[in-house]
Design an enzyme around this catalytic site. Structure first.
Site, short mmCIF file in Angstrom:
data_model
loop_
_atom_site.label_atom_id
_atom_site.label_comp_id
_atom_site.label_asym_id
_atom_site.label_seq_id
_atom_site.Cartn_x
_atom_site.Cartn_y
_atom_site.Cartn_z
N ASP A 277 0.88 -1.17 0.00
CA ASP A 277 0.00 0.00 0.00
C ASP A 277 0.91 1.22 0.00
OD1 ASP A 277 -1.65 2.13 0.47
OD2 ASP A 277 -2.65 1.27 2.22
N ILE A 278 0.91 1.94 -1.11
CA ILE A 278 1.87 3.04 -1.25
C ILE A 278 1.49 4.28 -0.43
CG2 ILE A 278 2.75 2.24 -3.48
CD1 ILE A 278 1.08 4.54 -4.76
N ASN B 227 2.96 2.74 -10.79
CA ASN B 227 1.78 2.49 -11.62
C ASN B 227 0.46 2.79 -10.91
OD1 ASN B 227 0.39 1.05 -13.97
ND2 ASN B 227 -0.28 -0.20 -12.24
N SER C 135 -0.46 10.11 -17.66
CA SER C 135 -1.65 10.07 -18.51
C SER C 135 -1.67 11.33 -19.38
CB SER C 135 -2.89 10.06 -17.62
OG SER C 135 -4.04 10.34 -18.38
N TYR D 94 -7.92 13.87 -10.87
CA TYR D 94 -6.98 12.97 -11.54
C TYR D 94 -5.96 13.78 -12.34
CZ TYR D 94 -5.58 9.08 -14.63
OH TYR D 94 -4.89 8.12 -15.34
N LYS E 161 -1.81 14.04 -12.00
CA LYS E 161 -0.89 13.60 -13.06
C LYS E 161 0.02 14.76 -13.53
CE LYS E 161 -2.14 9.23 -13.34
NZ LYS E 161 -1.26 8.14 -12.92
N VAL F 35 -6.63 2.30 -22.02
CA VAL F 35 -6.48 0.86 -21.86
C VAL F 35 -7.71 0.30 -21.14
CG1 VAL F 35 -5.00 -0.97 -20.98
CG2 VAL F 35 -3.99 1.23 -21.61
N THR G 253 -8.82 -1.37 -18.68
CA THR G 253 -8.64 -1.85 -17.29
C THR G 253 -9.88 -1.49 -16.49
OG1 THR G 253 -7.69 0.25 -16.67
CG2 THR G 253 -6.14 -1.45 -17.40
N1 LIG Z 1 -6.66 2.69 -18.09
C1 LIG Z 1 -6.39 3.76 -18.81
O1 LIG Z 1 -7.03 4.02 -19.85
C2 LIG Z 1 -5.27 4.68 -18.39
C3 LIG Z 1 -4.98 5.78 -19.22
C4 LIG Z 1 -3.92 6.61 -18.87
C5 LIG Z 1 -3.18 6.35 -17.74
N2 LIG Z 1 -3.50 5.29 -16.94
C6 LIG Z 1 -2.67 5.05 -15.76
O2 LIG Z 1 -2.22 3.70 -15.76
C7 LIG Z 1 -1.97 3.28 -14.40
C8 LIG Z 1 -2.68 1.98 -14.16
O3 LIG Z 1 -4.08 2.26 -14.22
P1 LIG Z 1 -5.17 1.14 -14.50
O4 LIG Z 1 -5.92 1.56 -15.70
O5 LIG Z 1 -4.58 -0.21 -14.44
O6 LIG Z 1 -6.10 1.41 -13.22
P2 LIG Z 1 -6.89 0.39 -12.32
O7 LIG Z 1 -7.46 -0.68 -13.18
O8 LIG Z 1 -7.85 1.22 -11.51
O9 LIG Z 1 -5.76 -0.21 -11.39
C9 LIG Z 1 -5.11 0.62 -10.45
C10 LIG Z 1 -4.15 -0.22 -9.66
O10 LIG Z 1 -3.54 0.62 -8.66
C11 LIG Z 1 -3.53 -0.10 -7.46
N3 LIG Z 1 -3.54 0.80 -6.30
C12 LIG Z 1 -4.43 1.79 -6.00
N4 LIG Z 1 -4.11 2.39 -4.84
C13 LIG Z 1 -3.01 1.75 -4.37
C14 LIG Z 1 -2.22 1.88 -3.21
N5 LIG Z 1 -2.48 2.80 -2.27
N6 LIG Z 1 -1.15 1.07 -3.06
C15 LIG Z 1 -0.86 0.12 -3.99
N7 LIG Z 1 -1.59 -0.06 -5.11
C16 LIG Z 1 -2.66 0.74 -5.29
C17 LIG Z 1 -4.79 -0.95 -7.49
O11 LIG Z 1 -4.65 -2.02 -6.60
P3 LIG Z 1 -5.96 -2.69 -5.94
O12 LIG Z 1 -6.77 -3.22 -7.09
O13 LIG Z 1 -5.39 -3.75 -5.05
O14 LIG Z 1 -6.66 -1.60 -5.22
C18 LIG Z 1 -4.80 -1.40 -8.94
O15 LIG Z 1 -3.98 -2.53 -9.12
C19 LIG Z 1 -2.46 4.43 -13.52
O16 LIG Z 1 -1.36 5.22 -13.14
C20 LIG Z 1 -3.38 5.22 -14.44
O17 LIG Z 1 -3.49 6.57 -14.05
C21 LIG Z 1 -4.52 4.45 -17.25
#
Ligand SMILES: NC(=O)c1ccc[n+]([C@@H]2O[C@H](COP(=O)([O-])OP(=O)(O)OC[C@H]3O[C@@H](n4cnc5c(N)ncnc54)[C@H](OP(=O)(O)O)[C@@H]3O)[C@@H](O)[C@H]2O)c1
Length: 176
Positions: free
Chosen positions: A4-5, A31, A85, A100, A104, A133, A135
């Site tokens: 947990d960061i 990430n 992002s 958000y 960023k 992406v 996700t």
């Molecule tokens: N998806 C997109 O389209 C997109 C676009 C641009 C940028 N991004 C960036 O890509 C990165 C990954 O995003 P994602 O799309 O994979 O988001 P996501 O599906 O919401 O996943 C976020 C991840 O962060 C973890 N997390 C949250 N709070 C945390 C904490 N306090 N300590 C440790 N881990 C924590 C979560 O873990 P838990 O599940 O265990 O809570 C989860 O694994 C992020 O930085 C996001 O801003 C994503």
């Protein structure tokens, strides 16, 4: 390992384990991020949510990076990738997803600061946007996770003469 960061004890426990098992850290990918706040704009943004997002998206990355630095310095070619992002690009700031986006923008600033301070250590630090992406955060319609991850892996495995202090998507520089 659980991490947990937002929790320094959780970070310390992970680092103890890495220190004991490996004695160094080659790559740090910041990430984790939260609060893609599509439901509000900057004029009515919830400041409590902003604080919460900053604690993970900015302070979390800085907290973890500071804690990892001794181990990163033990690696011959350490790399730090801050997963950012397009929502953090100053040129595209229009007031949507305010919490958000502010987090960023700050992460991008942190990337530049770290890149400059760690030049002497041979640690390359870059910000990478993975694109849209599919996700939990991105939702349906985005590209496959493997495709989004490619640009992050690229930045994590840059050669010694690779860039530092840049903002990239798919291995190409993008505007701040
Ligand atoms: N998806 C997109 O389209 C997109 C676009 C641009 C940028 N991004 C960036 O890509 C990165 C990954 O995003 P994602 O799309 O994979 O988001 P996501 O599906 O919401 O996943 C976020 C991840 O962060 C973890 N997390 C949250 N709070 C945390 C904490 N306090 N300590 C440790 N881990 C924590 C979560 O873990 P838990 O599940 O265990 O809570 C989860 O694994 C992020 O930085 C996001 O801003 C994503």
């Amino acid at each position: 390992m659980q991490l947990d960061i937002t929790d320094s004890d959780s970070i310390a426990a992970l680092l103890d384990l890495i220190t004991e098992r490996y004695g160094r850290l080659d790559v740090l990918i910041n990430n984790a991020a939260i609060l893609y706040d599509r439901w509000q704009t900057i004029v009515d943004a919830d400041l409590a949510q902003l604080q919460q997002a900053m604690d993970t998206n900015l302070y979390g990355a800085l907290r973890l990076t500071q804690a990892c630095l001794p181990l990163l310095r033990q690696a011959p070619h350490a790399r730090i990738v801050n997963v950012s992002s397009g929502a953090g690009a100053l040129r595209s700031m229009n007031g949507s997803t305010p919490v958000y986006s502010l987090s960023k923008i700050a992460l991008n600033g942190l990337t530049l600061m770290l890149a400059n301070q760690l030049k002497g250590d041979g640690i390359l630090v870059n910000a990478v946007c993975p694109g849209w992406v599919a996700t939990d955060m991105g939702g349906d319609g985005g590209r496959p996770i493997a495709e989004g991850a490619k640009g992050i892996v690229w930045a994590a495995s840059l050669p010694a003469d690779g860039p530092s202090g840049g903002f990239f998507r798919d291995g190409q520089a993008i505007e701040w």
